[in-house]
Design an enzyme around this catalytic site. Structure first.
Site, PDB file in Angstrom:
ATOM      1  N   ASP A 176       0.924  -1.403  -0.527  1.00  0.00           N
ATOM      2  CA  ASP A 176       0.265   0.185  -0.020  1.00  0.00           C
ATOM      3  C   ASP A 176       0.995   1.504  -0.221  1.00  0.00           C
ATOM      4  O   ASP A 176      -0.081   2.354  -0.102  1.00  0.00           O
ATOM      5  CB  ASP A 176      -1.037   0.211   1.496  1.00  0.00           C
ATOM      6  CG  ASP A 176      -0.124  -0.341   2.383  1.00  0.00           C
ATOM      7  OD1 ASP A 176       1.236  -0.004   2.452  1.00  0.00           O
ATOM      8  OD2 ASP A 176      -0.330  -1.092   3.613  1.00  0.00           O
TER       9      ASP A 176
ATOM     10  N   GLU B 245       0.383  -8.625  -1.373  1.00  0.00           N
ATOM     11  CA  GLU B 245      -0.487  -8.384  -0.438  1.00  0.00           C
ATOM     12  C   GLU B 245      -1.561  -7.934  -0.876  1.00  0.00           C
ATOM     13  O   GLU B 245      -1.855  -6.679  -0.271  1.00  0.00           O
ATOM     14  CB  GLU B 245       0.450  -7.884   0.705  1.00  0.00           C
ATOM     15  CG  GLU B 245      -0.297  -7.700   1.544  1.00  0.00           C
ATOM     16  CD  GLU B 245       0.538  -6.569   3.484  1.00  0.00           C
ATOM     17  OE1 GLU B 245       1.278  -7.607   3.864  1.00  0.00           O
ATOM     18  OE2 GLU B 245       0.004  -5.669   2.847  1.00  0.00           O
TER      19      GLU B 245
ATOM     20  N   GLU C 284      -2.821   5.482   2.213  1.00  0.00           N
ATOM     21  CA  GLU C 284      -2.298   3.463   2.331  1.00  0.00           C
ATOM     22  C   GLU C 284      -3.509   2.821   1.623  1.00  0.00           C
ATOM     23  O   GLU C 284      -3.547   2.226   1.270  1.00  0.00           O
ATOM     24  CB  GLU C 284      -2.163   2.961   3.151  1.00  0.00           C
ATOM     25  CG  GLU C 284      -0.506   3.282   4.061  1.00  0.00           C
ATOM     26  CD  GLU C 284       0.026   4.527   4.707  1.00  0.00           C
ATOM     27  OE1 GLU C 284       0.624   4.526   5.221  1.00  0.00           O
ATOM     28  OE2 GLU C 284      -1.153   5.034   4.767  1.00  0.00           O
TER      29      GLU C 284
ATOM     30  N   HIS D 231       4.106   5.507  14.218  1.00  0.00           N
ATOM     31  CA  HIS D 231       4.309   6.359  12.668  1.00  0.00           C
ATOM     32  C   HIS D 231       2.885   6.782  12.263  1.00  0.00           C
ATOM     33  O   HIS D 231       3.527   7.474  11.277  1.00  0.00           O
ATOM     34  CB  HIS D 231       5.067   5.923  12.586  1.00  0.00           C
ATOM     35  CG  HIS D 231       4.932   4.599  11.389  1.00  0.00           C
ATOM     36  ND1 HIS D 231       4.671   3.287  12.005  1.00  0.00           N
ATOM     37  CD2 HIS D 231       4.378   4.440  10.202  1.00  0.00           C
ATOM     38  CE1 HIS D 231       4.392   2.351  11.205  1.00  0.00           C
ATOM     39  NE2 HIS D 231       4.130   3.013   9.420  1.00  0.00           N
TER      40      HIS D 231
ATOM     41  N   ARG E  72       0.556   8.541   9.600  1.00  0.00           N
ATOM     42  CA  ARG E  72       0.211  10.261   9.515  1.00  0.00           C
ATOM     43  C   ARG E  72      -0.670  10.511  10.592  1.00  0.00           C
ATOM     44  O   ARG E  72      -1.778  11.212  10.888  1.00  0.00           O
ATOM     45  CB  ARG E  72      -0.193   9.826   7.605  1.00  0.00           C
ATOM     46  CG  ARG E  72       1.160  10.495   8.125  1.00  0.00           C
ATOM     47  CD  ARG E  72       0.947  10.377   5.995  1.00  0.00           C
ATOM     48  NE  ARG E  72       2.306  10.823   5.485  1.00  0.00           N
ATOM     49  CZ  ARG E  72       2.907  10.204   4.916  1.00  0.00           C
ATOM     50  NH1 ARG E  72       2.159   9.096   5.168  1.00  0.00           N
ATOM     51  NH2 ARG E  72       3.773   9.751   4.183  1.00  0.00           N
TER      52      ARG E  72
ATOM     53  N   HIS F 227      10.763   7.276  15.754  1.00  0.00           N
ATOM     54  CA  HIS F 227      10.501   6.936  14.453  1.00  0.00           C
ATOM     55  C   HIS F 227      11.114   8.646  13.920  1.00  0.00           C
ATOM     56  O   HIS F 227      10.938   9.514  14.716  1.00  0.00           O
ATOM     57  CB  HIS F 227       8.626   7.408  14.030  1.00  0.00           C
ATOM     58  CG  HIS F 227       9.262   7.556  12.004  1.00  0.00           C
ATOM     59  ND1 HIS F 227       9.509   8.028  10.819  1.00  0.00           N
ATOM     60  CD2 HIS F 227       8.778   5.984  11.641  1.00  0.00           C
ATOM     61  CE1 HIS F 227       8.806   8.101   9.916  1.00  0.00           C
ATOM     62  NE2 HIS F 227       8.790   6.806   9.527  1.00  0.00           N
TER      63      HIS F 227
END
Length: 388
Positions: free
Chosen positions: A99, A121, A135, A224, A226, A258
């Site tokens: 993704d 995937e 994603e 991490h 967004r 991160h």
């Protein structure tokens, strides 16, 4: 028989981990395939460390990483870079993963060049195009561009069928991340010198794993996403502060941070003036020491997608700091629990696993729905029979 020319394209650390076993499986069948590896460098430093672990030397490196780049930059640079690579290499099929913006842009580039696309995937969905962002839309767009879909589970296949994807193009293989995890776990388990080296590397980053020798338990934390930037990360940090104070006596919390300032800012704001002897914020960890940390952990608290798949194979309950997941199989199997970024839900969920031994034993013994470690071999077998 003429070899099939297969190009694998990836750019982030998670992609590299999940595609490395596919590279290995295809190269093992060198009488059938010519394997071409192209990396974009979307995650430069973290990507290179995974390539080193699995001994992969890219044939092409777009090296797109720039300080402060955004999604527009990543997408356009990958798309333009792939134009020249595809023109030179002329593969029969391009394999992309999951993704990421790298996957979507590379799949679009292959489509423009009239080259088949295989999506590893494939079929994961949350039902909300903004969660996770970007994603969820990336995987949907990549799915529309793909000619062959390698789905990790029957549920993922059903998602594609619901979108009118031709069933003949969908293959349920298991998830390749389990292949990678089993390979690395076996290496660590089989080498006391490697274990000592990994412990030393972790210590240099700020955590002494020998603290667990006295019976202390480890809660491994990653974050991490967004969509959690801002209030979500502040809530996560406040929950960690409360948990670390509550379990000062026998639990360590380790958070490999991160590099994104949207992650580090709330950490500094919440913990800057506090001295907590069991809360360890360390620098980003390479794949091998991270697997070692997972193996040593008691609980994993994360917003990662891949960890939801990996941790159950190690018998580790996972608390997911997201409101939705594209991995409902884990929810159904009971290997993960969604707690979002609500401070109370995080604290209560982790506390129950730490305090209730019977509940912990039941959660940690559930089987992993994501495969048996042979997904990459299945993908290679399918490609060997595929008409190009």
């Amino acid at each position: 028989m003429e070899k099939k020319k297969v190009m694998l394209v990836f750019g982030t650390r998670p992609e590299a981990i999940k595609m490395a076993p596919v590279v290995g499986a295809l190269k093992a069948a060198d009488d059938k395939f010519e394997v071409i590896v192209t990396v974009t460098g979307q995650h430069r430093q973290m990507l290179d460390s995974v390539l080193e672990v699995f001994g992969i030397k890219p044939d092409y490196d777009l090296n797109i990483m720039k300080q402060g780049q955004d999604l527009y930059d990543v997408t356009s640079r990958v798309l333009e870079g792939m134009r020249d690579v595809l023109k030179e290499a002329q593969p029969d099929i391009v394999l992309v993963h999951g993704d990421t913006s790298t996957s979507t842009a590379a799949a679009l580039a292959a489509f423009y060049a009239r080259i088949k696309v295989g999506h590893v995937e494939a079929g994961l969905r949350t039902g909300d195009i903004y969660s996770p962002w970007p994603e969820e839309m990336n995987r949907r767009l990549t799915g529309r561009l793909a000619n062959v879909h390698f789905s990790p589970t029957a549920t993922a296949k059903a998602n594609l069928l619901a979108e009118a994807v031709d069933e003949r193009s969908i293959h349920v293989t298991g998830n390749t991340v389990i292949d990678a995890l089993m390979q690395v776990r076996a290496e660590i388990d089989g080498s006391t010198s490697l274990q000592a080296d990994l412990a030393g590397r972790l210590k240099s980053l700020g955590y002494d794993i020998s603290r667990l020798d006295s019976g202390r338990r480890l809660v491994l934390v990653t974050g991490h996403r967004r969509e959690n930037f801002g209030t979500g990360f502040k809530n996560i940090c406040q929950a960690l502060a409360e948990l670390s104070e509550r379990y000062m006596g026998d639990v360590d919390f380790v958070y490999p941070m991160h590099l994104n300032p949207n992650v580090r800012g709330p950490i500094a704001e919440t913990f800057g003036g506090k001295k907590l002897g069991n809360m360890f914020f360390i620098e980003p960890v390479d794949y091998l020491p991270f697997v070692f940390l997972m193996m040593k952990s008691h609980i994993i608290l994360t917003d990662s997608g891949g960890i939801q798949e990996e941790a159950p194979s190690l018998g580790k309950p996972v608390m997911v700091m997201r409101d939705t997941t594209e991995r409902p199989e884990a929810l159904e199997a009971g290997t993960v629990e969604l707690v979002g970024t609500d401070r109370k839900r995080i604290v209560d969920g982790v506390s129950r696993l730490l305090d209730d031994q019977g509940y912990y034993a039941e959660r940690s013994s559930r089987s992993n729905p994501y495969g048996d470690g042979k997904a990459s071999q299945r993908i290679a077998g399918i490609l060997s029979k595929l008409e190009m």
